[in-house]
Design an enzyme around this catalytic site. Structure first.
Site, PDB file in Angstrom:
ATOM      1  CE  LYS A  50      -3.062  61.444  86.099  1.00 32.32           C
ATOM      2  NZ  LYS A  50      -2.417  61.649  84.998  1.00 32.32           N
ATOM      3  CD  GLU A 105      10.205  64.085  76.223  1.00 30.31           C
ATOM      4  OE1 GLU A 105       9.351  64.414  76.941  1.00 30.31           O
ATOM      5  OE2 GLU A 105      10.871  62.854  76.278  1.00 30.31           O
ATOM      6  NE  ARG A 148      13.715  64.089  79.296  1.00 28.56           N
ATOM      7  CZ  ARG A 148      13.008  63.127  80.043  1.00 28.56           C
ATOM      8  NH1 ARG A 148      11.944  63.134  79.949  1.00 28.56           N
ATOM      9  NH2 ARG A 148      13.536  62.179  80.777  1.00 28.56           N
TER      10      ARG A 148
END
Length: 643
Positions: A281, A366, A394
């Site tokens: 990344k 979540e 969610r």
């Protein structure tokens, strides 16, 4: 001429040599740093997938082959290679979305900015190909932490059930989501990253044994037949193979030739295959690589040479919350914090540094976070789960059935509530105050300024027998909005100054300054207005109905969907109390909003002071007209007195 300018679609890549492809990768990284530094956006994830994206589009034939991204914020290179190279208005009105968008290109299949859903999509598309007899390929790129989500594993369980249904799963393994990825799966992938000696061992063994007379070839075949056991010993990718998924890798995600070879093998296999790619990344941009927190996952406008922000917008809502959490942590040892792979974006980084054993990063999960919070509360702690408002959607079932049903003292802190703007439809936090209205016992606070964030967070964590919610906006917090009085639990922000005021204006959360502006505009029209901030919008304050009864009309203004929101709950409370006062609710219309700045979105939906003042003025005028017509009709209908 730069190679990038000659790429108008994926097939333009076919005529480039490996040397030219490496040159193109360098040009793309230079372009991304230059373009995203001007607009802001997801920089680190896209710098990491340059070679992978090039290889994908060389091996597969988009849009005939469906290439899906999870999460979609790593699709900038995909946009460049599919003919979208004007990044001048990235995430701005009329410009490119920060995610794949069906409205932009036939190469974009799903928008997908809520993580861990791509494998479910891929499973469905592969099944559709099978039923309809198509030989198209489905490629699902999942990474940046999305494999920590439970939905991904539910999908893998189904994908593995069909051994001959073609589907290529590319795991973009960069060790991170926003920050370094957390959890057992992350540890498993880390093991794979550090045991790449298996392939070299097997290759050397093959060369040696095949040169050995008589017994060499049978011995190699025996060794190859024991492949699974050997892999489990040297590199435990057997976890994937136990699911019935062919495993290829780990592959250097920055070696285009190796990537193409692996992807081509996966394409030919004819069943579900995982291609495990190791990427970095922020690759190629030193400021990102030096940013250990999140490798420039998402940036605002920055200096491209240094990576430093161009301007500071001052204190924001998130930092106010984060600072207060540290103070609460110092005062109360039972306070713990939960994040779903977003420690820094939701403001918990300082808390984690101060109390490293009292913060839990559960990954992009979540639902699990909410249930785990219920367990923490039942165990005697008070958990604070900080999450973007849009992502709480969610975990609704868990909030309802695990936290509320069991009367658990859990505080949910919703960041980026209301219109967020530039991240588009999926990131506007415009549903939370509607969906949470149906949860019995839940209490919901909408602070109007920094002082109220601090005060209402403290009030929330004092509740130990029900879920509490504190929601606030994105960006700069703005100056304090003082109260001039209090009625019940509600703050009075402006008094009408008359015994019979016209309008009761109910201001929700961060819209308080705008509501005061509306009152000022109404005052110029001779319309007297009381402005109140309920502070806690659920349940509706008991003082609301008698206060409303003292006014001619009630107006609610909220940064949430009008459907089932605060306005609707107040209207119901007035009906229940037998208060027959006209009510007009202003909020976000029930539609998905295109990406633009917050101000542009608010103007588009009519949620501005002039728009609302104009409509309220018309409403009061109609009431006046009705009263005048009623009075005139009453006079006309009176019969003359008889002598």
């Amino acid at each position: 001429m730069p190679l990038l300018t000659r790429i108008t679609g994926p097939r333009d890549l076919d005529r480039l040599s490996l040397e030219q492809l490496d040159q193109l990768a360098g040009e793309i990284r230079t372009f991304l740093v230059d373009a995203v530094s001007k607009t802001g956006g997801h920089l680190g994830p896209n710098l990491g997938v340059v070679e992978l994206t090039i290889a994908l589009h060389r091996v597969f034939e988009s849009p005939k082959d469906r290439v899906l991204w999870d999460t979609g914020h790593q699709s900038y290179v995909h946009k460049l290679l599919t003919g979208r190279q004007d990044f001048s208005k990235l995430k701005m009105k009329g410009g490119l979305s920060g995610y794949p968008s069906q409205g932009e290109s036939e190469h974009d299949v799903i928008e997908n900015s809520h993580a861990s859903t791509v494998l479910g999509w891929a499973d469905g598309l592969a099944k559709a190909n099978e039923v309809l007899g198509r030989n198209d390929h489905v490629v699902a790129v999942i990474g940046d932490g999305a494999l920590t989500g439970g939905m991904a594993w539910e999908a893998l369980n189904n994908i593995a059930d069909a051994k001959d249904r073609p589907l290529v799963i590319v795991v973009n393994d960069n060790e991170r989501s926003y920050a370094p990825t957390i959890g057992g799966l992350a540890n498993h992938l880390a093991t794979l990253r550090t045991t790449d000696g298996y392939e070299r061992f097997l290759a050397r063994g093959k060369d040696l044994l095949e040169r050995t007379p008589v017994v060499g070839k049978p011995l190699y075949e025996t060794l190859h037949g024991a492949k699974k056991g050997l892999k489990d010993f040297i590199a435990p990718q057997g976890m994937f193979e136990d699911l019935g998924l062919k495993y290829v890798g780990p592959i250097d995600g920055h070696d285009i030739e190796a990537l193409e070879s692996a992807l081509a093998r996966a394409k030919r296999f004819g069943g579900p295959v995982i291609v495990h790619c190791l990427t970095e990344k922020g690759r190629g941009y030193q400021p990102a690589l030096q940013d250990e927190a999140d490798r420039f996952h998402a940036v605002g406008k920055i200096h491209p040479d240094t990576g430093l922000p161009i301007a500071s917008s001052g204190a924001d809502w998130t930092s106010v919350f984060g600072d207060e959490m540290v103070k609460l942590g110092q005062e109360r040892k039972d306070i713990v914090a939960i994040t779903a792979a977003m420690l820094q974006p939701v403001g918990l980084e300082k808390f984690a540094k101060a109390f490293p054993k009292r913060v839990y990063d559960v990954g992009i999960a979540e639902q699990h976070a909410a249930v785990s919070a219920a367990g923490l509360a039942t165990g005697g702690l008070h958990p604070v789960f900080a999450v973007y408002a849009t992502f709480l959607n969610r975990a609704f079932d868990q909030v309802l059935m695990d936290v509320a049903l069991h009367k658990c003292g859990v505080t949910f802190v919703l960041d980026r509530a209301g219109v967020t703007g530039t991240d588009g439809a999926s990131h506007n936090g415009m549903w939370d105050m509607s969906i949470l209205q149906v949860v019995p016992g839940l209490r919901l606070a909408a602070p109007r300024d920094a002082d109220q964030v601090r005060a209402q967070l403290r009030e929330a964590v004092e509740v130990d027998d029900a879920p509490t919610v504190v929601r606030f906006s994105k960006g700069a917090v703005g100056p304090a909005v003082p109260a001039v009085g209090r009625i019940g639990g509600m703050d009075v922000l402006r008094e009408a100054g008359t015994d019979i005021p016209d309008v009761l204006l109910v201001s929700v959360g961060a819209l308080a300054p705008m509501c005061l502006e509306i009152a000022g505009l109404l005052d110029k029209q001779g319309i007297t207005t009381t402005v109140v901030d309920p502070r806690w919008v659920k349940p509706v304050d008991e003082a609301m109905a008698p206060l409303a009864e003292q006014h001619r009309v009630v107006v609610t203004v909220e940064d949430n969907s009008r459907v089932g929101g605060v306005g609707s709950s107040i209207a119901q409370a007035l009906r229940d109390a037998g208060v027959d006062v006209p009510l007009r609710d202003f909020g976000i219309p029930p539609r998905f909003l295109d990406h633009a700045s917050r101000a542009e979105v608010m103007t588009e939906i009519g949620l501005t002071a002039p728009d609302i003042a104009r409509q309220v003025t018309g409403l009061v005028a109609k009431l006046d007209g009705r009263f005048e017509r009623t009075a005139a009709h009453a006079v006309d209908s009176v019969e003359p007195a008889r002598d």
